[in-house]
Design an enzyme around this catalytic site. Structure first.
Site, PDB file in Angstrom:
ATOM      1  N   LYS A 110      18.570  -7.456  16.299  1.00 22.62           N
ATOM      2  CA  LYS A 110      17.603  -6.527  16.900  1.00 22.62           C
ATOM      3  C   LYS A 110      16.269  -6.579  16.161  1.00 22.62           C
ATOM      4  O   LYS A 110      15.206  -6.412  16.762  1.00 22.62           O
ATOM      5  CB  LYS A 110      18.144  -5.095  16.906  1.00 22.62           C
ATOM      6  CG  LYS A 110      19.417  -4.869  17.717  1.00 22.62           C
ATOM      7  CD  LYS A 110      19.441  -5.592  19.015  1.00 22.62           C
ATOM      8  CE  LYS A 110      20.825  -5.944  19.523  1.00 22.62           C
ATOM      9  NZ  LYS A 110      21.564  -7.010  18.875  1.00 22.62           N
ATOM     10  N   GLY A 135      25.588 -22.159  24.207  1.00 19.58           N
ATOM     11  CA  GLY A 135      26.288 -20.971  24.682  1.00 19.58           C
ATOM     12  C   GLY A 135      25.393 -20.138  25.576  1.00 19.58           C
ATOM     13  O   GLY A 135      24.163 -20.282  25.558  1.00 19.58           O
ATOM     14  N   MET A 136      26.007 -19.276  26.387  1.00 15.27           N
ATOM     15  CA  MET A 136      25.249 -18.337  27.223  1.00 15.27           C
ATOM     16  C   MET A 136      25.828 -16.928  27.103  1.00 15.27           C
ATOM     17  O   MET A 136      25.731 -16.125  28.027  1.00 15.27           O
ATOM     18  CB  MET A 136      25.221 -18.779  28.688  1.00 15.27           C
ATOM     19  CG  MET A 136      24.350 -20.010  28.907  1.00 15.27           C
ATOM     20  SD  MET A 136      23.598 -20.082  30.558  1.00 15.27           S
ATOM     21  CE  MET A 136      25.041 -19.997  31.615  1.00 15.27           C
ATOM     22  N   GLY A 137      26.423 -16.638  25.949  1.00 13.76           N
ATOM     23  CA  GLY A 137      26.903 -15.290  25.688  1.00 13.76           C
ATOM     24  C   GLY A 137      25.798 -14.455  25.070  1.00 13.76           C
ATOM     25  O   GLY A 137      24.625 -14.845  25.049  1.00 13.76           O
ATOM     26  N   VAL A 138      26.185 -13.308  24.530  1.00 10.74           N
ATOM     27  CA  VAL A 138      25.190 -12.353  24.057  1.00 10.74           C
ATOM     28  C   VAL A 138      24.349 -12.923  22.917  1.00 10.74           C
ATOM     29  O   VAL A 138      23.118 -12.791  22.911  1.00 10.74           O
ATOM     30  CB  VAL A 138      25.849 -11.004  23.669  1.00 10.74           C
ATOM     31  CG1 VAL A 138      26.912 -11.169  22.588  1.00 10.74           C
ATOM     32  CG2 VAL A 138      24.809  -9.997  23.238  1.00 10.74           C
ATOM     33  N   ALA A 185      23.786 -16.107  22.092  1.00  7.33           N
ATOM     34  CA  ALA A 185      22.974 -17.233  22.560  1.00  7.33           C
ATOM     35  C   ALA A 185      21.746 -16.742  23.322  1.00  7.33           C
ATOM     36  O   ALA A 185      20.622 -17.185  23.065  1.00  7.33           O
ATOM     37  CB  ALA A 185      23.814 -18.149  23.448  1.00  7.33           C
ATOM     38  N   LEU A 186      21.951 -15.812  24.244  1.00  7.09           N
ATOM     39  CA  LEU A 186      20.828 -15.383  25.083  1.00  7.09           C
ATOM     40  C   LEU A 186      19.851 -14.501  24.312  1.00  7.09           C
ATOM     41  O   LEU A 186      18.635 -14.648  24.444  1.00  7.09           O
ATOM     42  CB  LEU A 186      21.340 -14.666  26.336  1.00  7.09           C
ATOM     43  CG  LEU A 186      22.114 -15.562  27.321  1.00  7.09           C
ATOM     44  CD1 LEU A 186      22.585 -14.751  28.525  1.00  7.09           C
ATOM     45  CD2 LEU A 186      21.279 -16.752  27.788  1.00  7.09           C
ATOM     46  N   GLU A 187      20.375 -13.588  23.499  1.00  4.65           N
ATOM     47  CA  GLU A 187      19.469 -12.724  22.727  1.00  4.65           C
ATOM     48  C   GLU A 187      18.625 -13.559  21.765  1.00  4.65           C
ATOM     49  O   GLU A 187      17.398 -13.454  21.732  1.00  4.65           O
ATOM     50  CB  GLU A 187      20.254 -11.669  21.930  1.00  4.65           C
ATOM     51  CG  GLU A 187      20.818 -10.534  22.778  1.00  4.65           C
ATOM     52  CD  GLU A 187      21.465  -9.433  21.930  1.00  4.65           C
ATOM     53  OE1 GLU A 187      21.494  -9.559  20.682  1.00  4.65           O
ATOM     54  OE2 GLU A 187      21.945  -8.446  22.515  1.00  4.65           O
ATOM     55  N   HIS A 219       9.711  12.315  37.099  1.00  4.11           N
ATOM     56  CA  HIS A 219       8.897  11.314  37.787  1.00  4.11           C
ATOM     57  C   HIS A 219       7.647  11.027  36.974  1.00  4.11           C
ATOM     58  O   HIS A 219       6.970  11.963  36.583  1.00  4.11           O
ATOM     59  CB  HIS A 219       8.507  11.844  39.165  1.00  4.11           C
ATOM     60  CG  HIS A 219       7.646  10.909  39.960  1.00  4.11           C
ATOM     61  ND1 HIS A 219       8.116   9.702  40.426  1.00  4.11           N
ATOM     62  CD2 HIS A 219       6.353  10.986  40.343  1.00  4.11           C
ATOM     63  CE1 HIS A 219       7.139   9.093  41.086  1.00  4.11           C
ATOM     64  NE2 HIS A 219       6.059   9.846  41.044  1.00  4.11           N
TER      65      HIS A 219
END
Lengths: 486, 486
Positions: free
Chosen positions: B61, B187-190, B192-194, B450
């Protein structure tokens, strides 16, 4: 010279329902009533388009987003990203108006365009008798039931008369073609703080003049003070006092402000944004001709659960009612008023939603459910934490505080006051809990992701739960050691 | 030459409870058990500090926040704020490690420091018989109950052997001193993508290599496809295929990737980030000596409601269990395991929270409650909308989609899949609703401000409610016109 209109040129329209105003609440009422009858008329004074879309929620959020990007340039370095740039004020306003007009106002207008012409009338309405309106100069409308959805206007004190050509309100500020060099912002309510901070971050020399010394959106004294401290660390704020005089010369508009300690400060500005609240337009409707009841302050008396004005077949809704002047309440009130107008003379009281208010400042200010002040006299437990979960640390946004108020006896969450980065999301989570009278324990059953801002809500509820345990243990001990009197 | 340790130098520790691993779930278990007994030992292999704090949630993060600021520079102009800048990779990592070590890891270490020395043992544990551990080379531990909280390690395929000195995993990527020029992300898991998106936004030439062609965090085919489309519009992604060979030369590490259509692409990179999932460390514990039951895949069989491994007094928790490898579940599982170890041999099944997963990509990916795939065979109503409320328009962040799944019969919200800007907050709001089996109608009773992102949730629930009305009307019509067979 204009002659008085003769009787014979006056056109009279007879309908069952007349809606005065085509804003958020008026359109909401229209959508309900038009499904049931063709005998209705919506009367609009001035251009179509809601306060929200034209001069309220939407353009202010568009300005704030631009200011966020300007602010990023100043906070970026901390993260290892060296940034520089400049704000193109002309482009900021051009984009703001383009997005506003092409998306939000255009949506309004498309809706209004679909309304059949015989349901619409343009002109300023004024009661000339019970059930009897004059609209403009040549039309009269007789109706059985009325919905007042005529909105509000910015209140501008007479002290600004000498500098009126430099005065802006939320009605006019978004029409600027460039950023002013400097601006005085009068007020410490939502419009003043949101726009004052946004303009400051966009590079405008901004001074904010309060009156009471308090940010009254929050009610707990510690929260009010912390909000003021945080905002004062960024912004030039005179929180307490009043503008005693203004004048204009070649340099700009001068403001003389008398602080609570009697000292006067005098400053000159390009522009003055007066954001000291809004006044209902109901005072222009000639309500004295309707038989309505008035408060001592001259406001029409109505029941917020039915929106019915006492002793009349007149309903009120939205900013005109000055009850909860936020969009979602205006939307609700338009519908409540319409349902009860359709059901007249047997209105059905509606439970209003828990109140929710958000200031889109940084940090945000939010209040949900009952405020600390409203809970005075009740036994409550206050869960309290700095607004600094691990996620907030990651963002380097750790200013502020959250307070959650529990019923000491039941553990039910009654309300909360929030001051922190993106507090709006925690306020909404609490809104769902409060709507269903949940206890802290019940909310703590939900999964909370790590690291998320929602962990702060979890932790403050744990804090409240622990405090309530101690409270209960002490109450128990007390009841064991003190003889019962009953 | 090292001689085998003689029997006489072996020290044996007898305790009631042994916890293997001092990460999130191990510490959670420790905090519970240590309140009840002094007869426990927590065994840690390697440096203290949780996966989350050292190499997981927190440093990722921190990197993403830096990449957000780099990204702002590219999106700022739209809002009228001209921006330029550069990323100082050294500073990015320096700050990341400083914040990580001084705040998050330091918190872990402070907690561990407070644990009395006789409760701690360092070394790698391995079962040598039921109730019997060897730790390192000179200590044996005999315990009645065990908690396996030994975490997991990144899985790295043998195909990367030739380029291992350029291979990074989440265990090592945060130790970089500067940004590489180019990186292959496998990879395309969390993870890898993050990390792939963050590194790309920080200026690293990034190529992502998937396998299945799908972003499996989402399960509805439309959601998977839209996620892939959006991410592919920003990132260089080969979604389907496999790495068939790697080699290194002066230019860097080469990857030969065979796509599903048989075509091979070959590229050279400074670094390779292998993020193809993690493997439980339980396989290193010698579980075959414990009498535990194994699945065909060689995994220990356990009950997720008690965390008890079949036919043993051994409990499992956290990433070691490979059940729901996210922090809040590891935290829960440590406590469930501890409670049931304390209660052994009478474990009490615990209702797990609804599953919640968030990818901190942009747009975010989130899934809460039951996925579309899990709901196959049930009559459900899908509320669905583009992720584009007025607030998202204001942010100029309108990519993505939300799907909410209702039980067609009852209207209860069962789950949701989300793909959109800051989807995490809507996922948490749904988490509270799903935890309490709320209907769409019940959630719609709450106030929604709103313009807020939460309006999207309101609108998708209205969509679901309307679809359910039509569904109910059709079901009614069907039952009126078709003769009953029963």
């Amino acid at each position: 010279m204009r002659r008085p209109m003769s009787e014979s040129t006056m056109k009279t329209i007879n309908v069952e329902y007349a809606i005065i105003g085509a804003g958020t609440s008026g359109l909401g009422a229209y959508s309900k009533i038009s499904r049931k009858t063709d005998s209705l008329l919506m009367i609009q004074d001035g251009p179509y388009g809601t306060t929200c879309a034209r001069v309220g929620c939407m353009p202010s959020k568009l300005l704030i987003t631009a200011s966020d990007y300007a602010h990023h340039l100043t906070t970026s370095d901390f993260f290892g990203v060296t940034a520089a740039g400049h704000v193109d004020g002309h482009k900021v306003f051009e984009r703001l108006r383009r997005e506003r007009d092409e998306r939000f106002v255009a949506n309004n207008l498309r809706y209004v365009d679909k309304i059949p012409p015989h349901h619409k009338l343009e002109g300023r309405a004024r009661f000339i008798g019970p059930g009897h309106l004059r609209v403009g100069e040549s039309v009269e409308v007789k109706a059985e039931k009325f919905i007042l959805a005529c909105g509000s206007r910015p209140a501008v004190s007479e002290v600004f008369e000498p500098v009126m050509d430099r005065v802006l309100t939320s009605d006019t500020v978004f029409e600027l073609n460039d950023l002013p060099h400097s601006i005085a912002v009068i007020g410490m309510g939502v419009i003043a703080l949101e726009l004052g901070q946004a303009l400051h971050r966009l590079g405008v020399e901004t001074t904010i003049y309060g009156r009471s010394g308090k940010i009254n959106a929050l009610t707990h004294p510690d929260m009010q003070q912390e909000a003021l401290d945080i905002l004062s660390s960024e912004l030039d704020i005179y929180p307490t006092g009043q503008v005693v005089s203004t004048w204009e010369d070649a340099e700009g508009a001068w403001i003389e402000f008398e602080q609570s300690n009697g000292r006067r400060v005098t400053k000159v500005f390009d522009r003055i944004l007066v954001a000291t609240g809004r006044t209902s337009n109901v005072d222009r409707l000639g309500m004295e001709h309707t038989g309505a009841e008035f408060t001592e302050a001259g406001k029409v008396v109505f029941d917020p659960q039915t929106m019915l004005c006492s002793d009349t077949p007149i309903f009120i809704a939205g900013d005109a009612a000055e009850y909860l002047p936020v969009w979602h309440e205006a939307f609700d009130e338009g519908r409540i008023a319409a349902d009860n107008a359709l059901n007249y003379p047997d209105p059905v009281p509606v439970d209003r939603r828990p109140p929710l208010m958000v200031f889109f400042t940084d940090p945000q200010i939010a209040i949900i459910g009952q405020s600390f002040r409203e809970l005075q006299g009740l036994e409550i437990i206050i869960g309290e934490l700095p607004f600094a979960s691990p996620r907030h640390v990651v963002w380097n946004k750790v200013e502020g505080r959250i307070q959650v108020y529990l019923d000491a006896r039941t553990g039910v969450i009654l309300g909360a006051e929030l001051l922190g980065y993106q507090a709006e999301h925690l306020a909404h989570l609490l809104a769902l809990a409060i709507t269903h009278s949940m206890t802290a324990e019940q909310v703590l059953m939900m999964p909370v992701y790590h690291p998320s801002a929602e962990e702060l809500l979890r932790d403050v509820l744990i804090d409240a739960r622990e405090k309530r345990r101690i409270y209960a243990a002490e109450a128990m001990m007390h009841s064991n050691t003190v003889p019962a009197y009953s």
